[in-house]
Design a protein around this motif. Structure first.
Motif, PDB file in Angstrom:
ATOM      1  N   GLN A   9       0.835  -1.203   0.000  1.00  0.00           N
ATOM      2  CA  GLN A   9       0.000   0.000   0.000  1.00  0.00           C
ATOM      3  C   GLN A   9       0.872   1.256   0.000  1.00  0.00           C
ATOM      4  O   GLN A   9       0.583   2.216  -0.711  1.00  0.00           O
ATOM      5  CB  GLN A   9      -0.930   0.004   1.216  1.00  0.00           C
ATOM      6  CG  GLN A   9      -1.898   1.163   1.225  1.00  0.00           C
ATOM      7  CD  GLN A   9      -2.851   1.134   0.048  1.00  0.00           C
ATOM      8  OE1 GLN A   9      -3.346   0.078  -0.323  1.00  0.00           O
ATOM      9  NE2 GLN A   9      -3.124   2.269  -0.531  1.00  0.00           N
ATOM     10  N   THR A  60      -7.037   6.528   6.495  1.00  0.00           N
ATOM     11  CA  THR A  60      -6.693   5.269   5.846  1.00  0.00           C
ATOM     12  C   THR A  60      -7.475   5.040   4.567  1.00  0.00           C
ATOM     13  O   THR A  60      -7.176   4.137   3.815  1.00  0.00           O
ATOM     14  CB  THR A  60      -6.941   4.082   6.801  1.00  0.00           C
ATOM     15  OG1 THR A  60      -8.306   4.115   7.218  1.00  0.00           O
ATOM     16  CG2 THR A  60      -6.015   4.176   8.001  1.00  0.00           C
ATOM     17  N   ARG A  61      -8.495   5.850   4.324  1.00  0.00           N
ATOM     18  CA  ARG A  61      -9.269   5.775   3.082  1.00  0.00           C
ATOM     19  C   ARG A  61      -9.952   7.118   2.875  1.00  0.00           C
ATOM     20  O   ARG A  61     -10.096   7.899   3.820  1.00  0.00           O
ATOM     21  CB  ARG A  61     -10.288   4.646   3.157  1.00  0.00           C
ATOM     22  CG  ARG A  61     -11.333   4.843   4.222  1.00  0.00           C
ATOM     23  CD  ARG A  61     -12.304   3.653   4.278  1.00  0.00           C
ATOM     24  NE  ARG A  61     -13.340   3.901   5.230  1.00  0.00           N
ATOM     25  CZ  ARG A  61     -13.239   3.748   6.538  1.00  0.00           C
ATOM     26  NH1 ARG A  61     -12.113   3.336   7.063  1.00  0.00           N
ATOM     27  NH2 ARG A  61     -14.245   3.999   7.335  1.00  0.00           N
TER      28      ARG A  61
END
Length: 126
Positions: A9, A60-61
């Protein structure tokens, strides 16, 4: 399968960030003769990732925490070149140097990804 691994990621985020920086540099070069245009730059991934990390939460998003946090990595700053007589503030030399540095950042992200894939393949015995 490998999207849940943090290293993959991070490498993806580094490559995406380098792509956004390269697009901004290309836009600056394309507007090098536009009267009154001021060059804009996106901070490097390491500067963006490091800023106040100890005191602030990381999204995180997209939309996590609050909507503005998703665009934190793409905050732009105006270039520092002295404007030409028509008011244009783009320095082709500076933009070309930025393009080379951004290319290095992108290559670094790819190297991290390749190395992580090698480690995974080795651990699987392939």
């Amino acid at each position: 399968m490998y999207q849940s691994l943090a290293l993959f990621q991070t490498a993806h985020d580094m490559a995406r960030h380098a792509g956004a920086r390269q697009a901004q540099t290309a836009q600056n070069i394309a507007n090098a003769d536009t009267p009154g245009f001021t060059a804009r730059h996106i901070a490097s991934f390491s500067d963006t990732y490091r800023t106040d990390q100890a005191t602030q939460m990381r999204a995180t998003r997209p939309g996590h925490i609050h909507p503005a946090a998703a665009d934190h990595a793409l905050q732009m700053a105006k270039g520092g070149a002295e404007p030409s007589p028509n008011g244009n503030g783009v320095s082709i030399e500076e933009e070309m140097m930025n393009a080379v540095n951004i290319s290095r950042e992108h290559n670094r992200a790819l190297a991290i990804y390749r190395h992580a894939m090698t480690v995974v393949r080795t651990s699987l015995g392939r």
